[in-house]
Design a protein around this motif. Structure first.
Motif, PDB file in Angstrom:
ATOM      1  N   LEU A 273       0.832  -1.208   0.000  1.00  0.00           N
ATOM      2  CA  LEU A 273       0.000   0.000   0.000  1.00  0.00           C
ATOM      3  C   LEU A 273       0.865   1.255   0.000  1.00  0.00           C
ATOM      4  CD1 LEU A 273      -2.703   1.433   0.182  1.00  0.00           C
ATOM      5  CD2 LEU A 273      -2.600   1.160   2.669  1.00  0.00           C
ATOM      6  N   LYS A 274       1.920   1.257   0.798  1.00  0.00           N
ATOM      7  CA  LYS A 274       2.803   2.423   0.857  1.00  0.00           C
ATOM      8  C   LYS A 274       3.420   2.709  -0.508  1.00  0.00           C
ATOM      9  CE  LYS A 274       7.071   4.100   2.899  1.00  0.00           C
ATOM     10  NZ  LYS A 274       7.682   4.257   1.550  1.00  0.00           N
ATOM     11  N   GLU A 275       3.912   1.663  -1.167  1.00  0.00           N
ATOM     12  CA  GLU A 275       4.512   1.831  -2.488  1.00  0.00           C
ATOM     13  C   GLU A 275       3.474   2.316  -3.490  1.00  0.00           C
ATOM     14  OE1 GLU A 275       7.936  -1.648  -2.176  1.00  0.00           O
ATOM     15  OE2 GLU A 275       5.894  -2.148  -2.781  1.00  0.00           O
ATOM     16  N   PHE A 276       2.262   1.796  -3.367  1.00  0.00           N
ATOM     17  CA  PHE A 276       1.185   2.202  -4.269  1.00  0.00           C
ATOM     18  C   PHE A 276       0.873   3.690  -4.107  1.00  0.00           C
ATOM     19  CE2 PHE A 276      -3.421   2.898  -4.829  1.00  0.00           C
ATOM     20  CZ  PHE A 276      -3.530   2.617  -6.189  1.00  0.00           C
ATOM     21  N   LEU A 277       0.743   4.155  -2.856  1.00  0.00           N
ATOM     22  CA  LEU A 277       0.439   5.564  -2.615  1.00  0.00           C
ATOM     23  C   LEU A 277       1.588   6.461  -3.065  1.00  0.00           C
ATOM     24  CD1 LEU A 277      -1.286   5.403   0.899  1.00  0.00           C
ATOM     25  CD2 LEU A 277      -2.375   5.645  -1.340  1.00  0.00           C
ATOM     26  N   ASP A 278       2.821   6.015  -2.832  1.00  0.00           N
ATOM     27  CA  ASP A 278       3.981   6.788  -3.297  1.00  0.00           C
ATOM     28  C   ASP A 278       3.936   6.975  -4.808  1.00  0.00           C
ATOM     29  OD1 ASP A 278       4.938   6.831  -0.712  1.00  0.00           O
ATOM     30  OD2 ASP A 278       6.476   5.300  -1.036  1.00  0.00           O
ATOM     31  N   THR A 279       3.735   5.862  -5.511  1.00  0.00           N
ATOM     32  CA  THR A 279       3.751   5.900  -6.968  1.00  0.00           C
ATOM     33  C   THR A 279       2.568   6.689  -7.516  1.00  0.00           C
ATOM     34  OG1 THR A 279       4.840   3.747  -6.989  1.00  0.00           O
ATOM     35  CG2 THR A 279       3.870   4.485  -9.054  1.00  0.00           C
ATOM     36  N   TYR A 280       1.403   6.509  -6.897  1.00  0.00           N
ATOM     37  CA  TYR A 280       0.218   7.236  -7.364  1.00  0.00           C
ATOM     38  C   TYR A 280       0.444   8.737  -7.250  1.00  0.00           C
ATOM     39  CZ  TYR A 280      -4.493   9.033  -7.763  1.00  0.00           C
ATOM     40  OH  TYR A 280      -5.593   9.756  -8.160  1.00  0.00           O
ATOM     41  N   LEU A 281       0.973   9.194  -6.109  1.00  0.00           N
ATOM     42  CA  LEU A 281       1.190  10.634  -5.928  1.00  0.00           C
ATOM     43  C   LEU A 281       2.249  11.145  -6.891  1.00  0.00           C
ATOM     44  CD1 LEU A 281       0.600  13.233  -4.408  1.00  0.00           C
ATOM     45  CD2 LEU A 281       2.300  12.551  -2.695  1.00  0.00           C
ATOM     46  N   LYS A 282       3.306  10.375  -7.057  1.00  0.00           N
ATOM     47  CA  LYS A 282       4.393  10.783  -7.952  1.00  0.00           C
ATOM     48  C   LYS A 282       3.872  11.054  -9.360  1.00  0.00           C
ATOM     49  CE  LYS A 282       8.558   8.848 -10.076  1.00  0.00           C
ATOM     50  NZ  LYS A 282       9.484   7.678 -10.095  1.00  0.00           N
ATOM     51  N   TYR A 283       3.102  10.117  -9.906  1.00  0.00           N
ATOM     52  CA  TYR A 283       2.593  10.289 -11.268  1.00  0.00           C
ATOM     53  C   TYR A 283       1.341  11.155 -11.316  1.00  0.00           C
ATOM     54  CZ  TYR A 283       5.951   6.742 -12.664  1.00  0.00           C
ATOM     55  OH  TYR A 283       7.119   6.051 -12.892  1.00  0.00           O
ATOM     56  N   GLY A 284       0.556  11.118 -10.238  1.00  0.00           N
ATOM     57  CA  GLY A 284      -0.652  11.934 -10.200  1.00  0.00           C
ATOM     58  C   GLY A 284      -0.370  13.420 -10.189  1.00  0.00           C
ATOM     59  N   ASN A 285       0.828  13.802  -9.761  1.00  0.00           N
ATOM     60  CA  ASN A 285       1.198  15.221  -9.792  1.00  0.00           C
ATOM     61  C   ASN A 285       1.235  15.778 -11.209  1.00  0.00           C
ATOM     62  OD1 ASN A 285       1.519  16.029  -7.047  1.00  0.00           O
ATOM     63  ND2 ASN A 285       3.458  14.935  -6.929  1.00  0.00           N
ATOM     64  N   ASN A 286       1.248  14.874 -12.187  1.00  0.00           N
ATOM     65  CA  ASN A 286       1.262  15.301 -13.593  1.00  0.00           C
ATOM     66  C   ASN A 286      -0.142  15.456 -14.168  1.00  0.00           C
ATOM     67  OD1 ASN A 286       4.123  15.279 -13.764  1.00  0.00           O
ATOM     68  ND2 ASN A 286       4.095  13.052 -14.005  1.00  0.00           N
ATOM     69  N   PHE A 287      -1.178  15.179 -13.380  1.00  0.00           N
ATOM     70  CA  PHE A 287      -2.541  15.381 -13.856  1.00  0.00           C
ATOM     71  C   PHE A 287      -2.736  16.838 -14.277  1.00  0.00           C
ATOM     72  CE2 PHE A 287      -4.317  11.767 -11.007  1.00  0.00           C
ATOM     73  CZ  PHE A 287      -4.158  10.844 -12.037  1.00  0.00           C
ATOM     74  N   SER A 288      -3.582  17.041 -15.258  1.00  0.00           N
ATOM     75  CA  SER A 288      -3.878  18.406 -15.701  1.00  0.00           C
ATOM     76  C   SER A 288      -4.673  19.157 -14.638  1.00  0.00           C
ATOM     77  CB  SER A 288      -4.677  18.370 -17.009  1.00  0.00           C
ATOM     78  OG  SER A 288      -5.986  17.859 -16.778  1.00  0.00           O
ATOM     79  N   ILE A 289      -4.615  20.460 -14.691  1.00  0.00           N
ATOM     80  CA  ILE A 289      -5.368  21.294 -13.749  1.00  0.00           C
ATOM     81  C   ILE A 289      -6.862  21.036 -13.900  1.00  0.00           C
ATOM     82  CG2 ILE A 289      -5.907  23.651 -13.060  1.00  0.00           C
ATOM     83  CD1 ILE A 289      -3.067  22.707 -12.348  1.00  0.00           C
ATOM     84  N   GLU A 290      -7.305  20.820 -15.135  1.00  0.00           N
ATOM     85  CA  GLU A 290      -8.722  20.562 -15.381  1.00  0.00           C
ATOM     86  C   GLU A 290      -9.159  19.260 -14.711  1.00  0.00           C
ATOM     87  OE1 GLU A 290      -7.120  23.387 -18.145  1.00  0.00           O
ATOM     88  OE2 GLU A 290      -6.475  21.323 -17.711  1.00  0.00           O
ATOM     89  N   LEU A 291      -8.327  18.217 -14.841  1.00  0.00           N
ATOM     90  CA  LEU A 291      -8.652  16.935 -14.222  1.00  0.00           C
ATOM     91  C   LEU A 291      -8.658  17.057 -12.696  1.00  0.00           C
ATOM     92  CD1 LEU A 291      -9.199  13.918 -14.214  1.00  0.00           C
ATOM     93  CD2 LEU A 291      -6.731  13.524 -14.520  1.00  0.00           C
ATOM     94  N   LEU A 292      -7.682  17.744 -12.152  1.00  0.00           N
ATOM     95  CA  LEU A 292      -7.617  17.921 -10.697  1.00  0.00           C
ATOM     96  C   LEU A 292      -8.845  18.675 -10.186  1.00  0.00           C
ATOM     97  CD1 LEU A 292      -3.829  18.746 -10.234  1.00  0.00           C
ATOM     98  CD2 LEU A 292      -5.007  16.647  -9.573  1.00  0.00           C
ATOM     99  N   SER A 293      -9.336  19.610 -10.968  1.00  0.00           N
ATOM    100  CA  SER A 293     -10.544  20.354 -10.572  1.00  0.00           C
ATOM    101  C   SER A 293     -11.747  19.416 -10.514  1.00  0.00           C
ATOM    102  CB  SER A 293     -10.812  21.491 -11.567  1.00  0.00           C
ATOM    103  OG  SER A 293      -9.774  22.445 -11.535  1.00  0.00           O
ATOM    104  N   GLN A 294     -11.847  18.500 -11.467  1.00  0.00           N
ATOM    105  CA  GLN A 294     -12.936  17.519 -11.454  1.00  0.00           C
ATOM    106  C   GLN A 294     -12.803  16.554 -10.278  1.00  0.00           C
ATOM    107  OE1 GLN A 294     -12.198  16.452 -15.795  1.00  0.00           O
ATOM    108  NE2 GLN A 294     -14.430  16.340 -15.747  1.00  0.00           N
ATOM    109  N   MET A 295     -11.572  16.148  -9.988  1.00  0.00           N
ATOM    110  CA  MET A 295     -11.335  15.263  -8.856  1.00  0.00           C
ATOM    111  C   MET A 295     -11.690  15.949  -7.536  1.00  0.00           C
ATOM    112  SD  MET A 295      -7.725  13.602 -10.221  1.00  0.00           S
ATOM    113  CE  MET A 295      -7.306  12.830  -8.656  1.00  0.00           C
ATOM    114  N   GLU A 296     -11.412  17.224  -7.449  1.00  0.00           N
ATOM    115  CA  GLU A 296     -11.771  17.988  -6.255  1.00  0.00           C
ATOM    116  C   GLU A 296     -13.279  17.976  -6.036  1.00  0.00           C
ATOM    117  OE1 GLU A 296     -11.299  22.545  -4.418  1.00  0.00           O
ATOM    118  OE2 GLU A 296     -10.357  22.003  -6.328  1.00  0.00           O
ATOM    119  N   ILE A 297     -14.022  18.143  -7.098  1.00  0.00           N
ATOM    120  CA  ILE A 297     -15.483  18.125  -7.005  1.00  0.00           C
ATOM    121  C   ILE A 297     -15.960  16.757  -6.529  1.00  0.00           C
ATOM    122  CG2 ILE A 297     -17.620  18.221  -8.351  1.00  0.00           C
ATOM    123  CD1 ILE A 297     -16.215  20.331 -10.130  1.00  0.00           C
ATOM    124  N   ILE A 298     -15.375  15.692  -7.078  1.00  0.00           N
ATOM    125  CA  ILE A 298     -15.787  14.339  -6.692  1.00  0.00           C
ATOM    126  C   ILE A 298     -15.523  14.097  -5.210  1.00  0.00           C
ATOM    127  CG2 ILE A 298     -15.178  11.885  -6.950  1.00  0.00           C
ATOM    128  CD1 ILE A 298     -14.908  12.369  -9.928  1.00  0.00           C
TER     129      ILE A 298
END
Length: 406
Positions: A273-298
């Motif tokens: 789980l720790k490795e999964f969260l590390d990797t998700y955050l590392k690559y998720g930081n590259n999400f577009s601003i538009e996508l992050l805005s939608q994720m915030e709403i969710i």
């Protein structure tokens, strides 16, 4: 159940496929690895006159992490005790810097020491709580006796610098930074995984998680003090909030990260789980601003719906607990991940049925205790974070909700 992800939200976790390859090797391979210099930290040491720290803290050559500072702010007494140690010439542990570019550094450990010295020399620290030099309590740097000022000015702060040549690639640099950062003690307390992520994998997704961690409903369900007007207006957090261990350890930020990451954990089961969260955050930081805005709403829509239906105790388990000589069922006295993860996951998959769910609020609440009793092995026993347990909790809670909404 298959997650309903936004366009561009699904990540490729192929990097996790190589995790197990580091776990075993022959003696010959280990010797070769050592001779090649793999996983060997390249460092140098430096000493800084205390008077130079003010310019370090304000210089663009040194990158400080304001969120880490905000959550681990030393009080005036602790800052003063550091200054008293310099007066007495007590050895102070070195700070750790990482050379991100030539002559450009990240402060990995020592931020509070740097801040205390900066405040002292900027005349913003009124000394208090001194034990060996109590006569200096109530004084600023400019008000100290001449000899004592001169004595402190002669002191140095040591540093250990991890040089850029420690790693050959960006990914290797990130991994080694994390390895070192997690093994550094800060104030005698080992840093939590989310604190390390915040320092190493800071980016747009990390900042969104920090922002959403102050969501009113998340705070209410996890017993975290709500944002004050001062925090909202200036970012200055209250003493009450600083005393909250969940906040100080950035566990609230990890809650938000878990929510986003668990939306695609079932399809990406490899790694801890720790490795999964590390990797998700590392690559998720590259999400577009538009996508992050939608994720915030969710996230906001999900936690508000959960709170509207289940209230403050939404993530507390109905458990069989031993009381004196008998067993009885009762609500657990604090929230837990075992309930948080599946409830947030399933509700996020059913946001389109919001009004229908609200109309069944009473039925959901009146049946949820029986649900926990019927699924005690999954929720109340020795629950784990392995993928089969996660999928099982998601499945049974989804079925529970579906049965009520039929």
């Amino acid at each position: 159940m298959i997650s309903m992800l936004l366009p561009g939200e699904k990540l490729n976790f192929s990097a996790l496929e190589n995790l197990d390859k580091r776990l075993s090797s022959t003696d010959e391979e280990s010797n070769e690895k050592y001779e090649k210099g793999d996983v060997r930290i390249v460092t140098e040491q430096a000493r800084y006159p205390l008077v130079s720290v003010v310019s370090m803290v304000t210089s663009s050559d040194y990158e400080l992490n304001p969120e880490f500072q905000r959550r681990h702010r030393w009080d005036k007494t602790k800052q003063s005790r550091l200054i008293e140690s310099f007066i007495m010439n007590v050895p102070i542990p070195p700070i750790f810097l990482y050379e991100v570019k030539y002559a450009k550094y990240e402060v990995m450990d020592g931020l509070q020491r740097l801040t205390a010295i900066h405040d002292f020399y900027s005349d913003n620290l009124v000394l208090e709580g001194l034990v060996e030099w109590p006569e200096l309590n109530g004084k600023k740097y400019s008000q100290l006796p001449t000899q004592i000022k001169s004595g402190v000015d002669r002191r140095y702060l040591s540093s250990i610098i991890l040089l850029q040549e420690t790693a050959k690639t960006y990914d290797e640099a990130q991994r080694l930074k994390q390895l070192v950062f997690e093994r550094i003690n800060s104030g005698g307390v080992t840093l939590e995984p989310q604190e390390a992520r915040n320092a190493i994998y800071n980016g747009n997704l990390n900042q969104l998680c920090i922002k959403l961690a102050r969501n009113e409903y998340l705070c209410r369900t996890w017993d975290i003090p709500l944002p004050t007007p001062e925090e909202i207006n200036t970012g200055e957090v209250s003493d009450e909030l600083l005393k909250n261990e969940f906040f100080r350890k950035m566990s609230d930020v990890e809650l938000v990260l878990r929510f986003f990451a668990f939306r695609q954990r079932p399809e990406n089961p490899k790694g801890t789980l720790k490795e999964f969260l590390d990797t998700y955050l590392k690559y998720g930081n590259n999400f577009s601003i538009e996508l992050l805005s939608q994720m915030e709403i969710i996230f906001n829509d999900t936690i508000s719906l959960v709170y509207e239906i289940l209230g403050k105790k939404a993530f507390r388990l109905w458990r069989q607990r031993k009381k004196q000589s008998n067993q009885s069922w009762d609500w657990y006295n604090r929230p837990g991940m075992t309930a948080y993860d599946p409830i947030m996951y399933v509700f996020s998959q059913n946001l389109g049925r919001r009004e229908e769910i609200i109309s069944k609020k009473e039925q959901i609440n009146s049946n949820i205790t029986k649900f926990y009793e019927d699924n005690y092995i999954s929720f109340g026993g020795h629950s784990t974070t392995n993928i089969s347990s996660i999928n099982d909790r998601n499945k049974v809670f989804a079925q529970f909700l579906d049965n009520i909404l039929e």
